[in-house]
Design a protein around this motif. Structure first.
Motif, short mmCIF file in Angstrom:
data_model
loop_
_atom_site.label_atom_id
_atom_site.label_comp_id
_atom_site.label_asym_id
_atom_site.label_seq_id
_atom_site.Cartn_x
_atom_site.Cartn_y
_atom_site.Cartn_z
N ASN A 1 0.91 -1.23 -0.09
CA ASN A 1 -0.09 -0.02 -0.11
C ASN A 1 0.79 1.21 0.18
N PHE A 2 1.99 1.09 -0.19
CA PHE A 2 3.19 2.34 -0.50
C PHE A 2 2.55 3.36 -1.59
N SER A 3 2.65 4.56 -1.26
CA SER A 3 2.12 5.48 -2.25
C SER A 3 2.95 6.61 -2.12
N THR A 4 3.27 7.23 -3.46
CA THR A 4 3.94 8.66 -2.98
C THR A 4 3.17 9.80 -2.51
N ASN A 5 1.87 9.52 -2.39
CA ASN A 5 0.88 10.37 -1.71
C ASN A 5 1.03 10.01 -0.03
N TYR A 6 1.66 11.01 0.48
CA TYR A 6 1.96 10.38 1.73
C TYR A 6 0.98 10.95 2.78
N ARG A 7 -0.07 11.60 2.19
CA ARG A 7 -1.48 12.01 2.91
C ARG A 7 -2.14 10.58 3.22
N VAL A 8 -1.92 9.43 2.31
CA VAL A 8 -2.46 8.32 2.47
C VAL A 8 -1.63 7.15 2.66
N SER A 9 -0.43 7.28 2.36
CA SER A 9 0.50 5.98 2.41
C SER A 9 0.79 5.69 3.88
N PRO A 10 0.88 4.33 4.08
CA PRO A 10 0.94 4.14 5.51
C PRO A 10 2.55 3.76 5.56
N LEU A 11 3.39 4.02 4.57
CA LEU A 11 4.86 3.95 4.52
C LEU A 11 5.44 5.38 3.96
N ARG A 12 6.43 6.00 4.63
CA ARG A 12 6.66 7.09 4.17
C ARG A 12 8.28 7.10 4.19
N ILE A 13 9.00 7.71 2.94
CA ILE A 13 10.31 7.67 2.80
C ILE A 13 10.53 9.05 3.00
N TYR A 14 11.48 9.63 3.56
CA TYR A 14 12.35 10.94 3.59
C TYR A 14 13.83 11.11 3.14
N ASN A 15 13.98 12.11 2.67
CA ASN A 15 15.18 12.37 2.08
C ASN A 15 15.99 12.75 3.40
N ALA A 16 15.60 13.54 4.38
CA ALA A 16 16.14 13.80 5.51
C ALA A 16 16.26 12.88 6.64
N LYS A 17 17.30 12.90 7.07
CA LYS A 17 17.57 11.39 8.14
C LYS A 17 17.59 12.08 9.68
N ILE A 18 16.80 11.61 10.68
CA ILE A 18 16.94 12.25 11.86
C ILE A 18 17.34 10.85 12.79
N GLU A 19 18.20 11.13 13.67
CA GLU A 19 18.77 9.76 14.54
C GLU A 19 17.75 9.36 15.56
N GLY A 20 17.64 8.31 15.78
CA GLY A 20 16.74 7.54 16.97
C GLY A 20 15.45 7.21 16.45
N VAL A 21 14.49 7.10 17.27
CA VAL A 21 13.32 6.49 16.85
C VAL A 21 12.25 7.53 17.82
N HIS A 22 11.09 7.76 16.85
CA HIS A 22 9.85 8.73 17.50
C HIS A 22 8.87 7.81 17.18
N ILE A 23 8.00 7.64 18.21
CA ILE A 23 6.71 6.94 18.48
C ILE A 23 5.59 7.99 18.70
N GLU A 24 4.47 7.92 17.64
CA GLU A 24 3.40 8.65 18.33
C GLU A 24 2.29 7.69 18.45
N ILE A 25 1.55 8.05 19.89
CA ILE A 25 0.38 7.05 19.65
C ILE A 25 -0.83 8.15 20.16
N SER A 26 -2.09 7.82 19.49
CA SER A 26 -3.36 8.41 19.61
C SER A 26 -4.36 7.58 20.00
N PHE A 27 -4.97 7.78 21.25
CA PHE A 27 -6.23 7.08 21.81
C PHE A 27 -7.20 7.80 21.58
N SER A 28 -8.16 7.21 20.70
CA SER A 28 -9.65 8.03 20.78
C SER A 28 -10.49 7.28 21.83
N ARG A 29 -11.29 7.95 22.69
CA ARG A 29 -11.98 7.79 23.62
C ARG A 29 -13.34 7.02 23.01
N GLY A 30 -13.54 5.78 23.16
CA GLY A 30 -14.61 5.04 22.64
C GLY A 30 -16.01 5.38 23.41
#
Length: 358
Positions: A329-358
């Motif tokens: 499902n990779f796409s160059t349209n990064y608005r919808v792609s679940p996998l994104r590849i950037y030219n810029a590199k930043i060290e380490g790992v960044h994790i974001e989590i969002s929980f919606s209240r059910g």
């Protein structure tokens, strides 16, 4: 980073954050601007200009701290943060402890006009939100331990974080969400504890965490400047699996390039953890996506996105199928792609989590 002679113009040194600064904006615009600047200017420290920013997403704040740390490592001095008196924005950053952590009293990575901080009450109504930034110190020597000792240390640290530290630091933020009780509260605590524990042990660096509670969701952002998944696996003697199915649309040449090393390293780490039966990012991903949430993982040049909308009805039989799903499902349209590849590199790992209240 390059060795091109410095430019003297103050305006040319500015890297701007404009409008509403989301994580999409951060990765697709700001991070690229920083990357290009440092490759062209080896002497003159940039100026981060937030005069035209209206809002900065809480998920971006740990990334901004990491950028500041990396710039100070490179230029050997704090980066100027250019800002004007915008009470709504500055009160938000101040209340989240952003200025506290980045200023001269703590990390000393940004220098800014401290006279602009304060006196917000007459301009800004009280926010109906709770948020907080915290730093967690990395634990050195983890990879020098024998495997049983590593497991013991991780169990004890995770227990300490889950039962005491996370609740003490962020419990007030979680508890102030309207009607958030029981399993939802526990789920938030467990998510932060698990990811912070992994970062403290595996990254060999400090990590920065921001938690924000809104009426309808909780946002958790964790960022370190560590060695990443690939080096962590190598330190544990684990070989990275680079298995690609023949029906994947991307060419084998592209997939075997070094850009995808981080992608395959991530799924190797998940696969290995699943085999051992431990609670891990894979289990966490299932919990999050089954509860109307989103998890984004960025490492070096790769970002992977697991969402409720994409993953909830997916009949995943294991990590391998999930890996194939993202590639297909990779796409160059990064608005919808679940996998994104950037030219810029930043060290380490960044994790974001969002929980919606059910």
């Amino acid at each position: 980073m390059g060795k091109v002679k410095t430019q003297n113009s103050t305006e040319r040194r500015k890297i701007k954050l404009c409008g509403n600064v989301t994580t999409y904006y951060f990765y697709n615009s700001f991070m690229q601007d920083v990357y290009e600047y440092t490759n062209k200017n080896s002497e003159a420290t940039p100026i981060i200009d937030i005069t035209e920013a209206n809002w900065i997403d809480s998920n971006v704040l740990p990334c901004m701290i990491v950028i500041g740390v990396l710039l100070k490592r490179y230029y050997k001095e704090p980066t100027e943060l250019d800002m004007v008196y915008k009470p709504s924005l500055l009160q938000y950053l101040d209340t989240a402890d952003f200025f506290y952590w980045v200023g001269r009293e703590k990390l000393n990575i940004y220098k800014f006009n401290e006279e602009l901080i304060g006196g917000f009450g007459i301009y800004v109504k009280e926010y109906n939100r709770q948020y907080k930034i915290e730093k967690f110190q990395g634990i050195s020597g983890f990879y020098d331990l024998a495997e049983p000792d590593r497991e013991t240390l991780k169990y004890r640290l995770l227990d300490q974080l889950e039962r005491f530290d996370i609740k003490r630091i962020f419990g007030g933020v979680f508890s102030k969400i309207v009607n958030t009780i029981g399993e939802e509260y526990d789920r938030c605590i467990q998510s932060v504890a698990e990811i912070v524990c992994n970062s403290m042990l595996y990254s060999e660096s400090d990590s920065y965490v921001c938690v924000q509670a809104l009426k309808d969701k909780v946002d958790i952002s964790i960022c370190d400047i560590g060695i990443g998944f690939e080096k962590s696996l190598l330190k544990k003697g684990i070989k990275i699996y680079k298995m690609v199915d023949s029906d994947i649309r991307l060419s084998r040449h592209v997939l075997e390039s070094e850009i995808f090393d981080d992608y395959f390293a991530f799924f190797t780490a998940i696969y290995h953890a699943e085999e051992t039966g431990r609670v891990n990012l894979w289990k966490l991903k299932e919990i999050i996506t089954n509860n109307r949430g989103v998890m984004r993982i960025h490492t070096n040049r790769i970002q992977m996105i697991f969402s409720y909308r994409r993953c909830y009805n997916c009949k995943v039989n294991g990590v391998a199928e999930c890996r194939r799903c993202l590639l297909k499902n990779f796409s160059t349209n990064y608005r919808v792609s679940p996998l994104r590849i950037y030219n810029a590199k930043i060290e380490g790992v960044h994790i974001e989590i969002s929980f919606s209240r059910g």
